[in-house]
Each structure stands twice: as C-alpha cells, then as structure tokens.
Scaffold this motif. Structure first.
Motif, PDB file in Angstrom:
ATOM      1  N   LYS A  70     -13.439  16.858  12.112  1.00  0.00           N
ATOM      2  CA  LYS A  70     -13.981  15.546  12.477  1.00  0.00           C
ATOM      3  C   LYS A  70     -15.047  15.667  13.565  1.00  0.00           C
ATOM      4  O   LYS A  70     -16.123  15.072  13.464  1.00  0.00           O
ATOM      5  N   TYR A  71     -14.783  16.467  14.571  1.00  0.00           N
ATOM      6  CA  TYR A  71     -15.729  16.608  15.677  1.00  0.00           C
ATOM      7  C   TYR A  71     -16.887  17.532  15.310  1.00  0.00           C
ATOM      8  O   TYR A  71     -18.006  17.343  15.769  1.00  0.00           O
ATOM      9  N   PHE A  72     -16.605  18.536  14.473  1.00  0.00           N
ATOM     10  CA  PHE A  72     -17.681  19.387  13.979  1.00  0.00           C
ATOM     11  C   PHE A  72     -18.687  18.547  13.200  1.00  0.00           C
ATOM     12  O   PHE A  72     -19.898  18.680  13.383  1.00  0.00           O
ATOM     13  N   LEU A  73     -18.187  17.666  12.332  1.00  0.00           N
ATOM     14  CA  LEU A  73     -19.076  16.796  11.562  1.00  0.00           C
ATOM     15  C   LEU A  73     -19.821  15.813  12.457  1.00  0.00           C
ATOM     16  O   LEU A  73     -20.977  15.475  12.187  1.00  0.00           O
ATOM     17  N   ARG A  74     -19.199  15.390  13.533  1.00  0.00           N
ATOM     18  CA  ARG A  74     -19.866  14.491  14.483  1.00  0.00           C
ATOM     19  C   ARG A  74     -21.062  15.195  15.132  1.00  0.00           C
ATOM     20  O   ARG A  74     -22.151  14.630  15.232  1.00  0.00           O
ATOM     21  N   TYR A  75     -20.849  16.435  15.569  1.00  0.00           N
ATOM     22  CA  TYR A  75     -21.958  17.213  16.134  1.00  0.00           C
ATOM     23  C   TYR A  75     -23.043  17.447  15.073  1.00  0.00           C
ATOM     24  O   TYR A  75     -24.228  17.390  15.368  1.00  0.00           O
ATOM     25  N   LEU A  76     -22.612  17.725  13.847  1.00  0.00           N
ATOM     26  CA  LEU A  76     -23.551  17.978  12.764  1.00  0.00           C
ATOM     27  C   LEU A  76     -24.398  16.740  12.467  1.00  0.00           C
ATOM     28  O   LEU A  76     -25.599  16.849  12.221  1.00  0.00           O
ATOM     29  N   LYS A  77     -23.769  15.563  12.515  1.00  0.00           N
ATOM     30  CA  LYS A  77     -24.502  14.313  12.277  1.00  0.00           C
ATOM     31  C   LYS A  77     -25.532  14.043  13.366  1.00  0.00           C
ATOM     32  O   LYS A  77     -26.497  13.316  13.144  1.00  0.00           O
ATOM     33  N   ILE A  78     -25.340  14.593  14.528  1.00  0.00           N
ATOM     34  CA  ILE A  78     -26.323  14.458  15.608  1.00  0.00           C
ATOM     35  C   ILE A  78     -27.408  15.532  15.465  1.00  0.00           C
ATOM     36  O   ILE A  78     -28.589  15.265  15.677  1.00  0.00           O
ATOM     37  N   ALA A  79     -27.012  16.754  15.097  1.00  0.00           N
ATOM     38  CA  ALA A  79     -27.940  17.878  15.047  1.00  0.00           C
ATOM     39  C   ALA A  79     -28.928  17.780  13.883  1.00  0.00           C
ATOM     40  O   ALA A  79     -30.093  18.168  14.029  1.00  0.00           O
TER      41      ALA A  79
END
Length: 147
Positions: free
Chosen positions: A33-42
């Motif tokens: 969940k948090y990996f995807l959150r960072y990915l959505k920002i990056a």
C-alpha cells in the motif's frame, strides 16, 4: 537569474528531497500500500521531467532533466529490490537502523529486534549506498554521452 530558471531548479531540488525521504523511510516500502503510494507520487514527477525536456525548459544537458526527475522512481525500484534481495538471500526480514537505533518509516513502525544488530546495520548501509552509487554512475554515464 531569470525566474523560470529558479523554478526549474526548485523542481529538481524537490524531486531529490523526495528521493531522500524514500531512502530514509524504507520501512514503509515493505507494505504494498505504501510502496504504491510512493510510486503514485514518483511517476508524475518523472512525467514532469519528460514534459520539461519536451518543451525545452531545460537548463542542463539533454536528458539530464528527465533523469533527475526520475530519480525518485529509480530509488524506489532499487530500494524495493534490495529489500527483496535481503529477504531472499538471508531468509530474514531486514530492518533499517539509524545511529544504532531502529529507524521507523513515515507510516510503519520498525518492529526489528536489536539481537540482529549487525544484519540490520549491513542492510541500512546497503540501502543507503547502493541507490546513491547507482544513480551517480547513471548520471556520469548520461553526462559523458549527452554533454
């Protein structure tokens, strides 16, 4: 220095700050969940770098702007890869340490055991050094080719 050039460098600095937050909050990357959150920002930041290059708003050599704006996504990939590699090789969950104490992520609390202090220090050193060295090598390669 024109105002547009100041904005250009501010965008590049903000992308690098995001990369350092990724490296310092590795505990968060363990949960999808948090990996995807960072990915959505990056990803949008990388797209901004591509758009800046396409419209010619680049005060650097060719493709350096794209690379610098893509550093957060590259850091994410390297960090997640290192986490998975440590799990695969050592068959043990790696936890990040900072100044001989367990380091929490932004959202995740570090649940490591200090009995494995050497392993955690080795992981922390690796998670810090490998992405930085890889990014410097890629930047140097692009700089030699494009400039």
């Amino acid at each position: 220095m024109p105002l547009s050039e100041i904005y250009f460098y501010m965008i590049l600095i903000i992308t690098q700050l995001l990369s350092f937050s990724i490296i310092s909050g590795v505990e968060d990357l363990k949960e999808k969940k948090y990996f995807l959150r960072y990915l959505k920002i990056a990803i949008p930041i990388s797209i901004i770098g591509i758009l800046m290059e396409l419209i010619g708003w680049n005060y650097l050599c060719d493709l350096q702007c794209v690379f610098i704006c893509s550093v957060p996504i590259i850091t994410l990939i390297f960090s997640k890869g290192i986490i998975n590699l440590f799990k695969l090789i050592f068959k043990k969950e790696p936890f990040q340490m900072y100044r001989n104490e367990l380091s929490d992520g932004i959202w995740i609390e570090n649940k490591g055991d200090l009995a494995n202090k050497f392993y955690y220090q080795f992981f922390s050193f690796t998670i810090l050094i490998v992405p930085i060295i890889a990014l410097v090598v890629i930047f140097k390669f692009l700089n030699d080719i494009m400039c």
